[in-house]
Design an enzyme around this catalytic site. Sequence first.
Site, PDB file in Angstrom:
ATOM      1  N   LYS A   1      -7.350  14.199   5.533  1.00 30.68           N
ATOM      2  CA  LYS A   1      -6.318  12.992   5.268  1.00 30.68           C
ATOM      3  C   LYS A   1      -5.334  13.035   6.457  1.00 30.68           C
ATOM      4  CE  LYS A   1      -5.737  13.929   1.052  1.00 30.68           C
ATOM      5  NZ  LYS A   1      -5.939  12.624   0.095  1.00 30.68           N
ATOM      6  N   ARG A   2      -4.955  12.022   6.593  1.00 25.48           N
ATOM      7  CA  ARG A   2      -3.659  11.805   7.484  1.00 25.48           C
ATOM      8  C   ARG A   2      -2.679  12.853   7.385  1.00 25.48           C
ATOM      9  NH1 ARG A   2       0.780   8.292   6.957  1.00 25.48           N
ATOM     10  NH2 ARG A   2      -0.477   7.315   5.458  1.00 25.48           N
TER      11      ARG A   2
ATOM     12  N   LYS B   1       1.867  14.082   1.920  1.00 20.12           N
ATOM     13  CA  LYS B   1       0.420  14.583   1.475  1.00 20.12           C
ATOM     14  C   LYS B   1       0.524  15.997   1.383  1.00 20.12           C
ATOM     15  CE  LYS B   1      -1.607  10.596   3.551  1.00 20.12           C
ATOM     16  NZ  LYS B   1      -2.281   9.962   2.395  1.00 20.12           N
TER      17      LYS B   1
ATOM     18  N   THR C   1      -7.911   7.047  -1.473  1.00 20.66           N
ATOM     19  CA  THR C   1      -9.312   6.624  -1.726  1.00 20.66           C
ATOM     20  C   THR C   1     -10.296   7.858  -1.265  1.00 20.66           C
ATOM     21  OG1 THR C   1      -9.214   5.700   0.703  1.00 20.66           O
ATOM     22  CG2 THR C   1      -9.056   4.364  -1.257  1.00 20.66           C
TER      23      THR C   1
ATOM     24  N   LYS D   1     -14.060   9.274  -3.142  1.00 22.28           N
ATOM     25  CA  LYS D   1     -15.179   9.638  -2.332  1.00 22.28           C
ATOM     26  C   LYS D   1     -15.559  10.874  -2.770  1.00 22.28           C
ATOM     27  CE  LYS D   1     -13.340   6.926   1.526  1.00 22.28           C
ATOM     28  NZ  LYS D   1     -12.509   7.104   2.556  1.00 22.28           N
TER      29      LYS D   1
ATOM     30  N   HIS E   1       0.595  -1.168  -0.018  1.00 25.12           N
ATOM     31  CA  HIS E   1       0.053   0.128  -0.044  1.00 25.12           C
ATOM     32  C   HIS E   1       0.917   1.295  -0.027  1.00 25.12           C
ATOM     33  CE1 HIS E   1      -4.205  -1.285   0.435  1.00 25.12           C
ATOM     34  NE2 HIS E   1      -3.874  -2.642   1.219  1.00 25.12           N
TER      35      HIS E   1
END
Length: 835
Positions: free
Chosen positions: A568-569, A574, A676, A680, A377
């Site tokens: 998100k985390r 990111k 993901t 969404k 992942h």
Amino acid sequence: MAAETEKTVGIGDIELLQTPSLPMTADAMLEDFTHYFGRMLGRQTIRTKSPFLYQAVVYAARDRLMERWAQTRKVTQVEDTRRVAYLSLEFLMGRLLRNALLNLGIVDATAEALERLGLDLEDVYDREQDAGLGNGGLGRLAACFLDSCATLSLPVIGYGIRYHYGMFHQRIDNGYQVEEPDSWLREGFPWEIERIEYARTVRFGGRSAVYTDANGKTRHAWVDTQDVLAIPFDVPIPGYRNDIVNTLRLWSASATDEFDLEEFNAGSYAEAVASQNAAENITMVLYPNATTENGQELRLRQQYFLASASLQDQLRNWIERHGENFSRYAEKNCFQLNDTHPAIAVAELMRLLIDDHQLSWDEAWAITRSTMAYTNHTLLPEALEMWPVEMFRRLLPRILDIIYEINARFIVEISQHWPGDNDRIQRMSLIREGSEPMIRMAYLAIVGSFSVNGVAKLHSRLLREGLFRDFAEMWPEKFNNKTNGVTQRRWLAACNSGLASLITERIGDGWTTDLSKLERLREFADDAAFCKAWRSVKLENKLRLAHDLEARTGIKVNAGTLFDVQVKRIHEYKRQLLNMLHAVHLYELIRLGDGDIVAPRTIIIGGKAAPGYVMAKNIIKCINNVARVINTDPAVEDKLQLIFYPDYNVSAMEIICPAADLSAQISTAGKEASGTGNMKFMMNGAVTIGTLDGANVEIREAVGEENFFLFGLTVEEIAELRGNYNPQSYIDDDPGFSRVIALLESGHFNRFEPGVFDAVLQAIREPADAWMTAADFRSFVDAQEAAEIAYNDVERWTRMSILNTAASGRFSTDRTMRDYNEDIWRLEPITQSQK
């Protein structure tokens, strides 16, 4: 006296389960949950803020799941179907009631029953605690997988850990993240069924011993161990209106000897319960802080605890039906390893088959290599999760023996494939030699599996060409791609009922089980009445989020602004930092009098930083400092807001994603495996601004480049730039960027907190910055300007929004699970005739 024997009764022999299905009407639901409220829970007065009404509704719904659950288990046992065990250290389930009622088809009946009591189903939903069983995308994906497997009637059981304290609650204090315990089990978890009869013993410590069996064969035993009891708790996973209910089995750790009465009587009270406390620590907290040796050791204990208990459970199930004959075991079973965390299952299955069930090494290895499948992942270094050999020797000595044996035999395979290539042997060895030898767990997973998959086309290519290149060259047939998805039942039908109803009115409800049917929405992208209704639904969702934001932060939000969302985390790759820099850029434009060119915008950033991740916590602090100044500066009133969403979780996302206009997916290209959240948001009509990273690539392909705001360096450009990267040159050559950095350095956002921004600013300027934030700044600003222009054209933006939802069909986990099943699992769905 003759010894007693245990009598085993099959599910089909129990008369209770042969009765007709419970009614699904409002009358029946009302009767059942009033029964549970009064007779089981012992309450007479309904208080909406208490958990008891919620629990009573769960018990009424669970009764209807129970009979379907029993029938599903019965079919898989009687038919001896091939099945999959999905091993994951995380299952981020969120709240379960809304999804269960939706899948059972009794939302309206339950709402009507509650209305007769003057109650609102939404208030009952709000009483449920998020099940704290995961951290981020990995765990949420696992939860979506289970939903889709049940909906597709695939016999898949999930195995995880029943963490007593889940992902921490996040409180923001003066801009800093403060972690507080997530006691999600405090009010009970009425969905679970304790299955003490299936408890397993998991071993730690001790030593390996060699002995000769009755047939003269040399055998190994793991002796003098400190044992822990693994107690299973089962949670039902219902399919969508197909009467299939699969199982999520969660393991809780307990001491085999809970209480030492002799120690207690001697006055040693702490020592009397020491073994119990040590055992229960294993499942106490999700993801202990791995920056300490104790935290690392606990993390390893968790991983082995999950793998051992789950594999023992599967072998128990096999032996009950087939005895000690394992000749067809690989034909009937598959284990899917969700990332590297359960990779130790490879060695544990070998131990169980060889030591406990007396198979030869070759027999056991053939079964292991034919049943294990590994999903990777992440492209980050933690993909190669490594544990010190010395830690294994202390905690798992027998497992260490087996890993060394696997490695020795594997090195022979490498030598046969590439004779004399010692460099390759060193690169591929399961043991990284050095002053502190380490076990490479991802390599163990690859060597012991028949399938290795990435989770997006780009990610899978980069695995083959980079991270696992040697292994892909040796076993090209093992490697494949399975692009991730999300379940539309939760992430559209349940969380965005307004949009779901609008879609169903136009194209029917077939999209709930076949998301590709959303393609028909293209026909209405230029339909004025439909577009108006689409905008009305979006505004309603934005008003709901604005109300939630005010309740959480005290900040009033204008729902008429562009909602620019990144939740998100919190992680450097990111690039929440890039988003913050853009917020400062907009703020500076407004201050300079250029505010007329800026569309009114609300930037929403949310997420949690791992407790030991200092830089991520620094980024949260900086975002909150910038937000405090922007939100209180009269010069930017009604033009710009920056809000940090505190304590982000699954339930929060169910409010956020229907309301988002712009979905920020801005990770450094080549770092995000899939993502993901991007799916969404797309499914709910948000338009993506993003790099060519992870599943962004496939989202852009699906929706068309004209409906996606692209920016940033590509994977190839980043590789070419690395080693010659000079972030200061990007700052110096861009007057707008220079002003942003100067403003951050001036103390404008940290007037009474000198030095707060130093580490973050240094990271931006660092030539070794792996995330190349400075390099992508101007491209991001330009893409954001293009998004503003599009948003100001209401008809164009509405069309883009509709087309994003229409193109989201390929990003359903129903499609993902079909791909897994076709290429890896090869399961036969449970059919209506079987039931």
